[in-house]
Design an enzyme around this catalytic site. Structure first.
Site, mmCIF file in Angstrom:
data_model
loop_
_atom_site.group_PDB
_atom_site.id
_atom_site.type_symbol
_atom_site.label_atom_id
_atom_site.label_comp_id
_atom_site.label_asym_id
_atom_site.label_seq_id
_atom_site.Cartn_x
_atom_site.Cartn_y
_atom_site.Cartn_z
ATOM 1 N N ASP A 60 9.462 -61.627 9.257
ATOM 2 C CA ASP A 60 8.077 -62.026 9.450
ATOM 3 C C ASP A 60 7.166 -60.866 9.074
ATOM 4 O O ASP A 60 7.624 -59.744 8.850
ATOM 5 C CB ASP A 60 7.829 -62.522 10.869
ATOM 6 C CG ASP A 60 8.084 -61.468 11.930
ATOM 7 O OD1 ASP A 60 8.260 -60.294 11.576
ATOM 8 O OD2 ASP A 60 8.094 -61.829 13.120
ATOM 9 N N SER A 61 5.882 -61.121 9.012
ATOM 10 C CA SER A 61 4.966 -60.154 8.406
ATOM 11 C C SER A 61 4.414 -59.117 9.365
ATOM 12 O O SER A 61 3.828 -58.124 8.943
ATOM 13 C CB SER A 61 3.787 -60.907 7.792
ATOM 14 O OG SER A 61 3.010 -61.516 8.819
ATOM 15 N N ASP A 233 12.534 -70.808 14.083
ATOM 16 C CA ASP A 233 13.087 -69.610 14.723
ATOM 17 C C ASP A 233 12.603 -69.593 16.157
ATOM 18 O O ASP A 233 11.517 -70.096 16.461
ATOM 19 C CB ASP A 233 12.633 -68.336 14.006
ATOM 20 C CG ASP A 233 11.195 -67.965 14.358
ATOM 21 O OD1 ASP A 233 11.000 -67.136 15.264
ATOM 22 O OD2 ASP A 233 10.262 -68.521 13.737
ATOM 23 N N CYS A 271 32.103 -78.368 23.492
ATOM 24 C CA CYS A 271 31.548 -77.274 22.684
ATOM 25 C C CYS A 271 32.661 -76.387 22.141
ATOM 26 O O CYS A 271 33.528 -75.938 22.900
ATOM 27 C CB CYS A 271 30.578 -76.448 23.534
ATOM 28 S SG CYS A 271 29.837 -75.063 22.631
ATOM 29 N N CYS A 273 32.414 -73.335 21.023
ATOM 30 C CA CYS A 273 32.099 -71.903 21.028
ATOM 31 C C CYS A 273 33.124 -71.109 21.838
ATOM 32 O O CYS A 273 33.840 -71.640 22.686
ATOM 33 C CB CYS A 273 30.692 -71.657 21.571
ATOM 34 S SG CYS A 273 30.536 -71.668 23.363
ATOM 35 N N CYS A 276 32.850 -71.484 25.766
ATOM 36 C CA CYS A 276 33.327 -72.725 26.371
ATOM 37 C C CYS A 276 34.839 -72.888 26.225
ATOM 38 O O CYS A 276 35.477 -73.544 27.058
ATOM 39 C CB CYS A 276 32.603 -73.914 25.753
ATOM 40 S SG CYS A 276 30.866 -74.031 26.245
ATOM 41 N N HIS A 302 26.994 -69.145 23.527
ATOM 42 C CA HIS A 302 26.940 -70.594 23.783
ATOM 43 C C HIS A 302 25.581 -71.181 23.420
ATOM 44 O O HIS A 302 25.503 -72.228 22.760
ATOM 45 C CB HIS A 302 27.244 -70.914 25.245
ATOM 46 C CG HIS A 302 26.955 -72.346 25.566
ATOM 47 N ND1 HIS A 302 27.778 -73.376 25.174
ATOM 48 C CD2 HIS A 302 25.876 -72.926 26.175
ATOM 49 C CE1 HIS A 302 27.238 -74.539 25.528
ATOM 50 N NE2 HIS A 302 26.083 -74.288 26.135
#
Length: 340
Positions: A60-61, A233, A271, A273, A276, A302
Site C-alpha cells: 500500500d502507499s 486485505d 478444516c 489446516c 485443526c 486456522h
C-alpha cells in the site's frame, strides 16, 4: 490477502502461510520505510527475497497511515509531513516519494498515494480530499519507474455516491492496471459501506482487478463480491488470533471461555489446516489462557485458512451458478454486529 505489515504476517512463517492457501500478501510502505528502510530491503534482494515469500505481493502507499496519524501530520498539496513515532524525525511523504519507496521494495502491485478522508466528514472536506487524490495519482503515474510493477489507483469520495462515481470514472479514463476502493472501514456503518461498494464497483473495468481495501469480514466480502470486487486485505485473522479468538464456520469463538476447557475435539473437523488436524479446543484454550505464543500462531494459521477457504467456496459457487442461493445468509443485511 493476509496482511504482512512489516514484511511478515504476524506469528506465521512463509511456509505456514503457503499451507493456508494464501496466494498474495500485503506489506506496508509507511512502516517498511521507517523500519528497516526500503534501501535495506532492496539490498536484500527486494521484498519477496527479504521475507522469504515467493508469491505475489502488494504494497500500500502509506496513505491510510497518513490518515491514521491525524494528530501528528500535516497535509498540503505537495504531500504529507509528520514525525516518526520511533525517533521523532520529520518525514515528508509525497506521491513521488511513495512511488520511489515502492519501486525500491519491489512488490508486484503498488498503490497510488491517496488522501483518505475521515468519517464523518463534510462534503467540502471529502471533495477536497478526492480531488487531491486524483492529482496525486497523476504525479504517481509520472514517478513510476518500474513497468513490471502494476500501479493501482484508489477511488475516494467518502459516503457520497456521486463523488465516488465521478472519481471512479476519472480513474478509469487513466487506463490503470487495476483499481481499488479506499476510504471504507474508517468508521462508517456497514450499510453505508455496502452502498458505496455497490455504486462504485460496476464503474470499474470488469477485465481488471478490483480491490476493496481493509475489508475482511464474511458479510462485507460476500456483498462486495456480489458487486464485482476481486481482492481484499484485512488484519482480522491475525489480530483476532492474538486476542484468543477463532473464526469457525462464520462464528467468532473466544477460546478463553470455559466451554472449551475440556473439549477435546478440533476447532473444525472439516478444516484441513495444521491447527485443526493436530490440536484440540481444550489445548488451544490452555495456550490462550497461559498466554503462550504458540496460541497466536495456531489460531492465525486456522483463521487465515478459514477466510481463504470461505473465498474459495464463493469462487466455486460462482462458477457453478449457485452463489446467490448458497451465500444468501451473508448477502442479507447484518442482523447485528456480532457476525465476523
Amino acid at each position: 490477502m493476509p496482511v504482512g505489515t512489516l514484511a511478515t504476517v504476524k506469528t506465521v512463517t512463509p511456509a505456514q502461510l503457503r499451507d493456508t492457501g494464501a496466494q498474495m500478501v500485503l506489506a506496508n510502505t509507511y512502516h517498511l520505510h521507517l523500519r528497516p528502510g526500503e534501501n535495506i530491503v532492496a539490498s536484500g534482494g527486494g521484498i519477496h527475497k527479504f521475507m522469504g515469500w515467493n508469491g505475489p505481493m502488494l504494497t500500500d502507499s502509506g496513505g491510510f497511515q497518513v490518515f491514521s496519524l491525524s494528530e501528528i501530520r500535516k497535509i498540503t498539496e505537495e504531500g504529507a509531513t509528520f514525525r516518526s513515532p520511533y525517533d521523532g524525525r520529520v518525514i515528508e511523504l509525497t506521491p513521488e516519494r511513495s512511488i520511489q519507496i515502492q519501486n525500491a521494495l519491489g512488490a508486484d502491485v503498488i498503490m497510488a498515494f491517496d488522501e483518505c478522508p475521515p468519517y464523518p466528514a463534510s462534503r467540502e472536506e471529502v471533495e477536497a480530499a478526492t480531488g487531491r487524490t486524483y492529482r496525486w495519482l497523476e504525479r504517481c503515474i509520472k514517478a513510476h519507474g518500474r513497468a513490471e510493477q502494476a500501479l493501482f489507483g484508489i477511488v475516494q469520495g467518502g459516503v457520497y455516491p456521486d463523488l465516488r462515481q465521478e472519481a471512479a470514472k476519472a480513474l478509469v479514463d487513466l487506463d490503470l492496471s487495476g483499481y481499488a476502493i479506499g476510504g471504507v472501514s474508517v468508521g462508517e456503518p456497514a450499510a453505508l459501506i455496502e452502498k458505496i461498494v455497490k455504486v462504485t464497483t460496476p464503474i470499474l473495468p470488469f477485465e481488471k482487478p478490483r480491490y476493496l481495501m481493509g475489508v475482511g469480514t464474511y458479510r462485507e466480502m460476500t456483498q462486495a463480491i456480489a458487486a464485482g470486487v476481486d481482492l481484499f486485505d484485512c488484519v482480522i485473522p491475525t489480530r483476532w488470533a492474538r486476542h484468543g479468538t477463532a473464526m469457525v464456520n462464520g462464528e467468532r469463538w473466544n477460546l478463553k471461555n470455559a466451554q472449551f476447557k475440556e473439549d477435546f475435539t478440533p476447532l473444525d473437523e472439516s478444516c484441513p489446516c495444521y491447527t485443526c488436524q493436530n490440536f484440540s479446543r481444550a489445548y488451544l484454550c490452555h495456550l490462550v489462557k497461559s498466554r503462550e505464543i504458540l496460541a497466536y500462531t495456531l489460531l492465525s494459521i486456522h483463521n487465515i485458512t478459514e477466510l481463504i477457504r470461505f473465498t474459495q467456496r464463493i469462487r466455486e459457487a460462482i462458477v457453478d451458478d449457485r452463489f446467490a442461493e448458497e451465500f444468501a445468509k451473508w448477502l442479507a443485511p447484518a442482523p447485528d454486529s456480532s457476525d465476523p
